[in-house]
Design a protein around this motif. Structure first.
Motif, mmCIF file in Angstrom:
data_model
loop_
_atom_site.group_PDB
_atom_site.id
_atom_site.type_symbol
_atom_site.label_atom_id
_atom_site.label_comp_id
_atom_site.label_asym_id
_atom_site.label_seq_id
_atom_site.Cartn_x
_atom_site.Cartn_y
_atom_site.Cartn_z
ATOM 1 N N LYS A 176 32.967 17.788 16.835
ATOM 2 C CA LYS A 176 31.683 18.489 16.749
ATOM 3 C C LYS A 176 30.572 17.517 16.354
ATOM 4 O O LYS A 176 29.452 17.602 16.874
ATOM 5 C CB LYS A 176 31.787 19.628 15.735
ATOM 6 N N GLN A 177 30.885 16.608 15.426
ATOM 7 C CA GLN A 177 29.890 15.612 15.023
ATOM 8 C C GLN A 177 29.497 14.724 16.196
ATOM 9 O O GLN A 177 28.319 14.427 16.405
ATOM 10 C CB GLN A 177 30.434 14.760 13.874
ATOM 11 N N ARG A 178 30.506 14.309 16.990
ATOM 12 C CA ARG A 178 30.220 13.456 18.146
ATOM 13 C C ARG A 178 29.389 14.223 19.170
ATOM 14 O O ARG A 178 28.519 13.648 19.819
ATOM 15 C CB ARG A 178 31.522 12.960 18.783
ATOM 16 N N ASN A 184 21.754 14.559 20.512
ATOM 17 C CA ASN A 184 20.572 13.826 20.034
ATOM 18 C C ASN A 184 20.222 12.683 20.971
ATOM 19 O O ASN A 184 19.048 12.408 21.223
ATOM 20 C CB ASN A 184 20.816 13.301 18.613
ATOM 21 N N ARG A 185 21.275 11.995 21.483
ATOM 22 C CA ARG A 185 21.006 10.900 22.409
ATOM 23 C C ARG A 185 20.412 11.425 23.714
ATOM 24 O O ARG A 185 19.536 10.805 24.299
ATOM 25 C CB ARG A 185 22.298 10.122 22.691
ATOM 26 N N GLN A 186 20.912 12.596 24.161
ATOM 27 C CA GLN A 186 20.407 13.167 25.408
ATOM 28 C C GLN A 186 18.946 13.553 25.284
ATOM 29 O O GLN A 186 18.186 13.477 26.258
ATOM 30 C CB GLN A 186 21.258 14.387 25.789
ATOM 31 N N LYS A 187 18.510 13.967 24.079
ATOM 32 C CA LYS A 187 17.112 14.337 23.871
ATOM 33 C C LYS A 187 16.184 13.147 24.061
ATOM 34 O O LYS A 187 15.021 13.309 24.435
ATOM 35 C CB LYS A 187 16.942 14.922 22.472
ATOM 36 N N THR A 188 16.689 11.955 23.810
ATOM 37 C CA THR A 188 15.860 10.760 23.982
ATOM 38 C C THR A 188 15.672 10.419 25.457
ATOM 39 O O THR A 188 14.757 9.667 25.802
ATOM 40 C CB THR A 188 16.492 9.547 23.276
ATOM 41 N N GLY A 189 16.549 10.945 26.308
ATOM 42 C CA GLY A 189 16.436 10.667 27.732
ATOM 43 C C GLY A 189 16.956 9.304 28.130
ATOM 44 O O GLY A 189 16.782 8.875 29.275
ATOM 45 N N GLU A 268 31.767 11.765 29.154
ATOM 46 C CA GLU A 268 31.138 12.982 29.635
ATOM 47 C C GLU A 268 29.655 12.771 29.914
ATOM 48 O O GLU A 268 29.107 13.268 30.901
ATOM 49 C CB GLU A 268 31.315 14.114 28.613
ATOM 50 N N GLU A 269 28.986 12.046 29.012
ATOM 51 C CA GLU A 269 27.539 11.889 29.156
ATOM 52 C C GLU A 269 27.164 10.618 29.915
ATOM 53 O O GLU A 269 25.976 10.314 30.056
ATOM 54 C CB GLU A 269 26.877 11.859 27.774
ATOM 55 N N ALA A 270 28.143 9.904 30.422
ATOM 56 C CA ALA A 270 27.845 8.651 31.119
ATOM 57 C C ALA A 270 27.086 8.917 32.416
ATOM 58 O O ALA A 270 27.514 9.722 33.249
ATOM 59 C CB ALA A 270 29.130 7.893 31.400
ATOM 60 N N SER A 271 25.958 8.258 32.583
ATOM 61 C CA SER A 271 25.226 8.319 33.847
ATOM 62 C C SER A 271 25.842 7.368 34.861
ATOM 63 O O SER A 271 25.695 7.556 36.066
ATOM 64 C CB SER A 271 23.756 7.938 33.612
ATOM 65 N N LEU A 272 26.524 6.362 34.343
ATOM 66 C CA LEU A 272 27.094 5.324 35.201
ATOM 67 C C LEU A 272 28.336 4.754 34.535
ATOM 68 O O LEU A 272 28.358 4.565 33.314
ATOM 69 C CB LEU A 272 26.057 4.211 35.425
#
Length: 382
Positions: A176-178, A184-189, A268-272
Protein backbone atom coordinates in the motif's frame (compact mmCIF):
# COMPACT_ATOMS: atom_id res chain seq x y z
CA UNK A 1 30.05 -28.11 -2.09
CA UNK A 2 29.28 -30.72 -4.75
CA UNK A 3 26.81 -29.80 -7.50
CA UNK A 4 24.44 -32.47 -8.78
CA UNK A 5 22.11 -32.36 -11.78
CA UNK A 6 20.19 -34.44 -14.28
CA UNK A 7 20.54 -34.36 -18.05
CA UNK A 8 17.41 -35.61 -19.78
CA UNK A 9 15.20 -35.03 -22.82
CA UNK A 10 12.60 -33.56 -20.50
CA UNK A 11 14.74 -30.49 -19.96
CA UNK A 12 13.99 -27.36 -21.95
CA UNK A 13 16.07 -26.98 -25.08
CA UNK A 14 16.88 -23.47 -23.84
CA UNK A 15 19.00 -24.88 -21.04
CA UNK A 16 20.57 -28.32 -21.13
CA UNK A 17 21.93 -30.11 -18.09
CA UNK A 18 25.50 -28.83 -18.42
CA UNK A 19 24.42 -25.22 -18.92
CA UNK A 20 22.05 -25.42 -15.98
CA UNK A 21 24.82 -26.87 -13.81
CA UNK A 22 27.17 -24.11 -14.95
CA UNK A 23 24.63 -21.52 -13.82
CA UNK A 24 24.21 -23.38 -10.53
CA UNK A 25 27.97 -23.08 -10.10
CA UNK A 26 27.75 -19.29 -10.47
CA UNK A 27 24.92 -19.17 -7.95
CA UNK A 28 26.85 -21.29 -5.45
CA UNK A 29 30.00 -19.18 -5.76
CA UNK A 30 27.97 -15.97 -5.47
CA UNK A 31 26.52 -17.36 -2.23
CA UNK A 32 30.03 -17.97 -0.89
CA UNK A 33 30.35 -21.71 -1.48
CA UNK A 34 33.52 -23.36 -2.77
CA UNK A 35 32.62 -25.88 -5.44
CA UNK A 36 34.83 -28.97 -5.24
CA UNK A 37 32.97 -31.48 -7.39
CA UNK A 38 30.26 -32.15 -9.97
CA UNK A 39 28.03 -35.10 -10.72
CA UNK A 40 25.44 -35.59 -13.46
CA UNK A 41 23.25 -38.47 -14.51
CA UNK A 42 21.24 -39.12 -17.65
CA UNK A 43 17.84 -39.89 -16.19
CA UNK A 44 14.39 -39.16 -17.60
CA UNK A 45 12.89 -38.29 -14.21
CA UNK A 46 14.18 -38.04 -10.64
CA UNK A 47 13.76 -41.05 -8.32
CA UNK A 48 12.77 -40.97 -4.63
CA UNK A 49 16.44 -40.15 -3.99
CA UNK A 50 16.70 -37.95 -7.10
CA UNK A 51 19.54 -40.13 -8.46
CA UNK A 52 19.66 -43.82 -9.30
CA UNK A 53 21.10 -46.21 -6.72
CA UNK A 54 24.49 -46.54 -8.44
CA UNK A 55 24.91 -42.77 -8.91
CA UNK A 56 23.95 -42.17 -5.30
CA UNK A 57 26.71 -44.50 -4.18
CA UNK A 58 29.11 -42.69 -6.52
CA UNK A 59 28.05 -39.37 -5.00
CA UNK A 60 28.61 -40.66 -1.48
CA UNK A 61 32.12 -41.82 -2.44
CA UNK A 62 32.90 -38.48 -4.14
CA UNK A 63 31.68 -36.59 -1.06
CA UNK A 64 34.14 -38.49 1.15
CA UNK A 65 36.99 -38.07 -1.35
CA UNK A 66 36.71 -34.26 -1.63
CA UNK A 67 35.50 -33.61 1.92
CA UNK A 68 32.32 -31.78 0.89
CA UNK A 69 30.01 -30.70 3.71
CA UNK A 70 27.07 -29.65 1.53
CA UNK A 71 25.56 -31.03 -1.67
CA UNK A 72 23.50 -28.78 -3.93
CA UNK A 73 20.97 -30.26 -6.35
CA UNK A 74 20.03 -28.41 -9.52
CA UNK A 75 16.29 -29.08 -9.30
CA UNK A 76 13.84 -28.46 -6.49
CA UNK A 77 13.75 -31.49 -4.20
CA UNK A 78 10.59 -32.78 -2.59
CA UNK A 79 10.69 -32.99 1.23
CA UNK A 80 10.88 -36.79 0.93
CA UNK A 81 13.77 -36.68 -1.52
CA UNK A 82 15.68 -34.28 0.71
CA UNK A 83 15.21 -36.46 3.80
CA UNK A 84 16.20 -39.62 1.92
CA UNK A 85 19.33 -37.99 0.55
CA UNK A 86 20.44 -36.65 3.93
CA UNK A 87 19.92 -40.07 5.51
CA UNK A 88 22.21 -41.67 2.93
CA UNK A 89 24.80 -38.92 2.49
CA UNK A 90 25.03 -37.74 6.13
CA UNK A 91 25.66 -34.13 5.06
CA UNK A 92 23.50 -31.07 4.46
CA UNK A 93 21.48 -31.28 1.23
CA UNK A 94 19.91 -28.24 -0.42
CA UNK A 95 18.34 -27.62 -3.80
CA UNK A 96 18.46 -24.79 -6.35
CA UNK A 97 15.48 -23.02 -4.78
CA UNK A 98 17.03 -22.98 -1.31
CA UNK A 99 20.31 -21.72 -2.76
CA UNK A 100 18.60 -18.82 -4.56
CA UNK A 101 16.63 -17.97 -1.42
CA UNK A 102 19.83 -17.96 0.63
CA UNK A 103 21.50 -15.72 -1.95
CA UNK A 104 18.57 -13.32 -1.89
CA UNK A 105 18.69 -13.26 1.91
CA UNK A 106 22.32 -12.12 1.72
CA UNK A 107 21.49 -9.34 -0.76
CA UNK A 108 18.31 -7.86 0.76
CA UNK A 109 18.97 -4.45 2.31
CA UNK A 110 15.61 -2.72 2.72
CA UNK A 111 12.85 -3.73 5.12
CA UNK A 112 10.66 -4.71 2.18
CA UNK A 113 13.36 -6.87 0.63
CA UNK A 114 14.00 -8.65 3.91
CA UNK A 115 10.28 -9.26 4.42
CA UNK A 116 9.95 -10.72 0.92
CA UNK A 117 12.88 -13.07 1.41
CA UNK A 118 11.69 -14.09 4.86
CA UNK A 119 8.25 -14.93 3.48
CA UNK A 120 9.66 -16.95 0.59
CA UNK A 121 12.01 -18.89 2.88
CA UNK A 122 9.24 -19.57 5.41
CA UNK A 123 6.85 -20.85 2.73
CA UNK A 124 9.63 -23.03 1.38
CA UNK A 125 10.29 -24.40 4.87
CA UNK A 126 6.69 -25.30 5.79
CA UNK A 127 6.33 -28.55 3.81
CA UNK A 128 9.83 -29.60 4.86
CA UNK A 129 9.18 -29.65 8.60
CA UNK A 130 9.94 -33.04 10.08
CA UNK A 131 9.60 -32.19 13.76
CA UNK A 132 13.18 -31.33 14.64
CA UNK A 133 12.71 -27.54 14.62
CA UNK A 134 11.56 -27.25 18.22
CA UNK A 135 13.57 -24.00 18.51
CA UNK A 136 10.91 -22.33 16.32
CA UNK A 137 8.79 -21.98 19.45
CA UNK A 138 10.85 -18.88 20.17
CA UNK A 139 9.16 -17.22 17.20
CA UNK A 140 5.76 -17.44 18.87
CA UNK A 141 3.62 -19.87 20.80
CA UNK A 142 5.27 -21.52 23.78
CA UNK A 143 3.54 -22.35 27.08
CA UNK A 144 -0.21 -22.20 26.80
CA UNK A 145 -0.35 -22.45 23.02
CA UNK A 146 0.00 -26.19 22.52
CA UNK A 147 -3.31 -28.02 22.19
CA UNK A 148 -4.12 -31.26 24.01
CA UNK A 149 -2.29 -34.13 22.40
CA UNK A 150 -0.69 -31.87 19.80
CA UNK A 151 2.53 -33.27 18.40
CA UNK A 152 5.72 -31.26 18.05
CA UNK A 153 5.50 -31.13 14.25
CA UNK A 154 1.91 -29.79 14.48
CA UNK A 155 3.15 -27.09 16.84
CA UNK A 156 5.97 -26.20 14.48
CA UNK A 157 3.61 -26.03 11.51
CA UNK A 158 1.22 -23.78 13.39
CA UNK A 159 4.07 -21.46 14.36
CA UNK A 160 5.25 -21.31 10.76
CA UNK A 161 1.74 -20.63 9.41
CA UNK A 162 1.29 -17.85 11.98
CA UNK A 163 4.57 -16.32 10.86
CA UNK A 164 3.54 -16.54 7.19
CA UNK A 165 0.29 -14.70 7.90
CA UNK A 166 2.15 -12.00 9.83
CA UNK A 167 4.68 -11.51 7.01
CA UNK A 168 1.90 -11.31 4.42
CA UNK A 169 0.14 -8.61 6.47
CA UNK A 170 3.37 -6.62 6.77
CA UNK A 171 4.05 -6.97 3.04
CA UNK A 172 0.50 -5.87 2.26
CA UNK A 173 1.17 -2.68 4.23
CA UNK A 174 4.39 -2.17 2.28
CA UNK A 175 2.47 -2.77 -0.94
CA UNK A 176 0.00 0.00 0.00
CA UNK A 177 2.87 2.36 0.80
CA UNK A 178 4.48 1.64 -2.59
CA UNK A 179 1.12 2.27 -4.28
CA UNK A 180 0.96 5.67 -2.57
CA UNK A 181 4.49 6.46 -3.72
CA UNK A 182 3.55 5.51 -7.27
CA UNK A 183 0.45 7.72 -7.16
CA UNK A 184 2.53 10.66 -5.99
CA UNK A 185 5.03 10.06 -8.78
CA UNK A 186 2.21 9.85 -11.34
CA UNK A 187 0.91 13.25 -10.19
CA UNK A 188 4.21 14.80 -11.21
CA UNK A 189 3.73 13.52 -14.75
CA UNK A 190 7.31 12.25 -14.92
CA UNK A 191 7.51 9.03 -16.98
CA UNK A 192 9.15 5.90 -15.57
CA UNK A 193 11.69 3.78 -17.44
CA UNK A 194 12.23 0.31 -15.92
CA UNK A 195 15.33 -1.82 -16.39
CA UNK A 196 14.74 -5.55 -16.70
CA UNK A 197 17.04 -8.38 -17.66
CA UNK A 198 18.66 -11.64 -16.72
CA UNK A 199 20.78 -11.53 -13.60
CA UNK A 200 24.25 -10.07 -14.18
CA UNK A 201 23.23 -8.50 -17.51
CA UNK A 202 24.57 -5.11 -16.38
CA UNK A 203 21.39 -3.26 -15.32
CA UNK A 204 22.91 -1.74 -12.18
CA UNK A 205 26.04 -0.68 -14.06
CA UNK A 206 23.84 1.03 -16.66
CA UNK A 207 21.85 2.83 -13.94
CA UNK A 208 25.09 3.99 -12.31
CA UNK A 209 26.53 5.19 -15.64
CA UNK A 210 23.43 7.20 -16.54
CA UNK A 211 22.57 8.65 -13.15
CA UNK A 212 25.67 8.56 -10.98
CA UNK A 213 23.81 6.27 -8.60
CA UNK A 214 25.83 4.20 -6.14
CA UNK A 215 24.00 0.93 -6.71
CA UNK A 216 26.18 -2.12 -6.05
CA UNK A 217 27.33 -3.48 -9.42
CA UNK A 218 29.52 -6.56 -9.29
CA UNK A 219 30.27 -9.39 -11.69
CA UNK A 220 28.21 -11.92 -9.77
CA UNK A 221 24.61 -13.07 -9.76
CA UNK A 222 22.01 -10.99 -7.91
CA UNK A 223 24.55 -8.40 -6.74
CA UNK A 224 21.56 -6.11 -6.17
CA UNK A 225 18.10 -7.12 -5.01
CA UNK A 226 16.06 -4.15 -3.83
CA UNK A 227 14.60 -1.86 -6.53
CA UNK A 228 16.31 1.50 -6.95
CA UNK A 229 14.78 4.57 -8.62
CA UNK A 230 16.74 7.62 -9.75
CA UNK A 231 15.66 10.75 -11.61
CA UNK A 232 17.48 11.61 -14.81
CA UNK A 233 17.62 15.38 -15.42
CA UNK A 234 17.92 15.47 -19.19
CA UNK A 235 18.62 18.98 -20.51
CA UNK A 236 17.82 17.88 -24.07
CA UNK A 237 14.54 16.12 -23.36
CA UNK A 238 11.96 15.44 -20.70
CA UNK A 239 13.26 14.26 -17.30
CA UNK A 240 12.32 10.72 -16.38
CA UNK A 241 12.71 8.23 -13.57
CA UNK A 242 14.77 5.09 -14.08
CA UNK A 243 14.09 2.02 -11.92
CA UNK A 244 16.38 -0.99 -11.55
CA UNK A 245 14.53 -4.24 -10.82
CA UNK A 246 15.68 -7.63 -9.56
CA UNK A 247 17.37 -9.83 -12.14
CA UNK A 248 15.56 -12.83 -13.63
CA UNK A 249 16.85 -16.37 -13.82
CA UNK A 250 15.93 -19.83 -15.10
CA UNK A 251 13.85 -21.95 -12.74
CA UNK A 252 13.10 -19.09 -10.34
CA UNK A 253 11.34 -20.60 -7.29
CA UNK A 254 7.58 -20.07 -7.45
CA UNK A 255 7.52 -18.94 -3.82
CA UNK A 256 10.07 -16.25 -4.66
CA UNK A 257 8.09 -14.98 -7.67
CA UNK A 258 4.98 -14.69 -5.50
CA UNK A 259 6.82 -13.01 -2.63
CA UNK A 260 8.47 -10.48 -4.95
CA UNK A 261 5.29 -9.54 -6.79
CA UNK A 262 5.20 -6.26 -4.85
CA UNK A 263 8.66 -5.37 -6.13
CA UNK A 264 7.80 -6.34 -9.69
CA UNK A 265 4.74 -4.11 -9.49
CA UNK A 266 7.17 -1.27 -10.17
CA UNK A 267 6.74 -2.35 -13.79
CA UNK A 268 3.06 -1.43 -13.61
CA UNK A 269 3.74 2.28 -13.98
CA UNK A 270 6.59 1.92 -16.46
CA UNK A 271 6.10 3.98 -19.61
CA UNK A 272 9.03 2.18 -21.18
CA UNK A 273 10.94 -1.03 -20.48
CA UNK A 274 14.65 -1.38 -21.20
CA UNK A 275 15.42 -5.07 -21.66
CA UNK A 276 19.17 -5.35 -20.99
CA UNK A 277 20.94 -8.38 -22.49
CA UNK A 278 24.55 -9.44 -21.93
CA UNK A 279 25.49 -10.15 -25.55
CA UNK A 280 28.87 -11.56 -24.51
CA UNK A 281 27.17 -14.51 -22.79
CA UNK A 282 26.97 -17.68 -24.94
CA UNK A 283 23.36 -18.20 -23.81
CA UNK A 284 22.22 -14.60 -24.33
CA UNK A 285 19.35 -15.64 -26.59
CA UNK A 286 18.00 -18.07 -24.00
CA UNK A 287 18.40 -15.49 -21.23
CA UNK A 288 16.38 -12.99 -23.27
CA UNK A 289 13.66 -15.62 -23.72
CA UNK A 290 13.47 -16.18 -19.94
CA UNK A 291 12.91 -12.46 -19.37
CA UNK A 292 10.31 -12.24 -22.13
CA UNK A 293 8.38 -15.19 -20.70
CA UNK A 294 8.29 -13.65 -17.22
CA UNK A 295 7.24 -10.27 -18.63
CA UNK A 296 4.40 -12.04 -20.42
CA UNK A 297 3.45 -13.86 -17.21
CA UNK A 298 3.27 -10.50 -15.42
CA UNK A 299 1.24 -8.97 -18.25
CA UNK A 300 3.90 -6.49 -19.37
CA UNK A 301 4.86 -8.04 -22.70
CA UNK A 302 2.88 -5.43 -24.69
CA UNK A 303 4.58 -2.40 -23.14
CA UNK A 304 6.81 -0.17 -25.24
CA UNK A 305 10.36 -1.48 -24.97
CA UNK A 306 13.95 -1.08 -26.11
CA UNK A 307 16.32 -4.02 -26.46
CA UNK A 308 19.67 -2.94 -24.99
CA UNK A 309 22.56 -5.14 -26.10
CA UNK A 310 25.13 -4.60 -23.35
CA UNK A 311 28.81 -5.60 -22.93
CA UNK A 312 29.49 -5.21 -26.64
CA UNK A 313 33.10 -4.37 -25.70
CA UNK A 314 33.53 -8.05 -24.77
CA UNK A 315 32.41 -9.29 -28.20
CA UNK A 316 34.58 -9.90 -31.26
CA UNK A 317 32.94 -7.32 -33.51
CA UNK A 318 34.65 -8.58 -36.67
CA UNK A 319 32.44 -11.67 -36.51
CA UNK A 320 29.46 -9.94 -34.95
CA UNK A 321 26.30 -8.80 -36.77
CA UNK A 322 24.11 -6.55 -34.63
CA UNK A 323 21.18 -6.83 -37.04
CA UNK A 324 21.24 -10.63 -37.15
CA UNK A 325 21.65 -10.92 -33.41
CA UNK A 326 18.91 -8.39 -32.68
CA UNK A 327 16.55 -10.29 -34.95
CA UNK A 328 17.07 -13.41 -32.84
CA UNK A 329 16.39 -11.59 -29.59
CA UNK A 330 13.34 -9.52 -30.52
CA UNK A 331 10.24 -11.16 -29.16
CA UNK A 332 7.29 -12.44 -31.16
CA UNK A 333 8.53 -10.84 -34.37
CA UNK A 334 7.55 -7.44 -32.94
CA UNK A 335 9.51 -4.41 -34.10
CA UNK A 336 11.68 -3.41 -31.17
CA UNK A 337 14.26 -0.64 -31.09
CA UNK A 338 17.72 -2.12 -30.56
CA UNK A 339 20.64 -0.18 -29.07
CA UNK A 340 24.20 -1.49 -28.67
CA UNK A 341 26.10 -0.24 -25.62
CA UNK A 342 28.81 -0.91 -23.10
CA UNK A 343 27.55 0.32 -19.74
CA UNK A 344 30.94 -0.32 -18.17
CA UNK A 345 32.81 1.69 -20.83
CA UNK A 346 29.98 4.26 -21.11
CA UNK A 347 29.83 3.71 -24.86
CA UNK A 348 26.61 4.14 -26.84
CA UNK A 349 24.72 5.75 -23.95
CA UNK A 350 24.00 8.94 -25.90
CA UNK A 351 22.26 6.87 -28.56
CA UNK A 352 20.29 5.09 -25.85
CA UNK A 353 19.11 8.35 -24.27
CA UNK A 354 18.13 9.63 -27.68
CA UNK A 355 15.89 6.63 -28.36
CA UNK A 356 14.43 6.80 -24.84
CA UNK A 357 13.49 10.44 -25.43
CA UNK A 358 11.98 9.58 -28.81
CA UNK A 359 9.81 6.96 -27.13
CA UNK A 360 8.74 9.21 -24.26
CA UNK A 361 8.19 12.49 -26.15
CA UNK A 362 6.96 11.36 -29.58
CA UNK A 363 10.10 12.63 -31.26
CA UNK A 364 9.85 16.21 -29.97
CA UNK A 365 13.20 16.30 -28.16
CA UNK A 366 16.30 18.25 -29.13
CA UNK A 367 19.45 16.11 -29.08
CA UNK A 368 22.11 18.67 -29.84
CA UNK A 369 25.17 18.17 -27.64
CA UNK A 370 23.59 15.07 -26.10
CA UNK A 371 26.92 13.26 -26.29
CA UNK A 372 28.57 16.02 -24.28
CA UNK A 373 25.83 15.76 -21.63
CA UNK A 374 26.32 12.06 -20.95
CA UNK A 375 30.07 12.40 -21.52
CA UNK A 376 30.34 9.36 -23.72
CA UNK A 377 31.26 8.48 -27.28
CA UNK A 378 28.53 7.62 -29.75
CA UNK A 379 28.60 5.45 -32.84
CA UNK A 380 30.79 2.39 -33.23
CA UNK A 381 32.83 1.20 -30.29
CA UNK A 382 36.54 1.25 -30.94
Amino acid sequence: AILVGLDSKRRSAAMDGQESLSELNQLAESAGAKVVGYLTQKLERPTHTYLGKGKLEELSFLKDQVGANVIIFDDELSPTQQRNLEEVLKVKVIDRSALILDLFAQRAQTREGKLQVDLAQTEYLLPRLVGQWSHLERLGGGIGTRGPGETQIETDRRIIRTKIQRLKRELENVKKQRANYRQNRQKTGIPVVSLVGYTNAGKSTLLNSLTGADVIAENRMFSTLDPTTRKIHNPHGSPFLMTDTVGFIQKLPSTLVAAFMATLEELEEASLILHVVDVSHPKAEEHASVVNRLLKRLGHDKKSSILVLNKIDLVDQDSYSVDEYAEKLTRNGKNVDVIVISAEQKAGLANLIEVINEKLTDGKSDYSNLGEWVGVKTGNIE
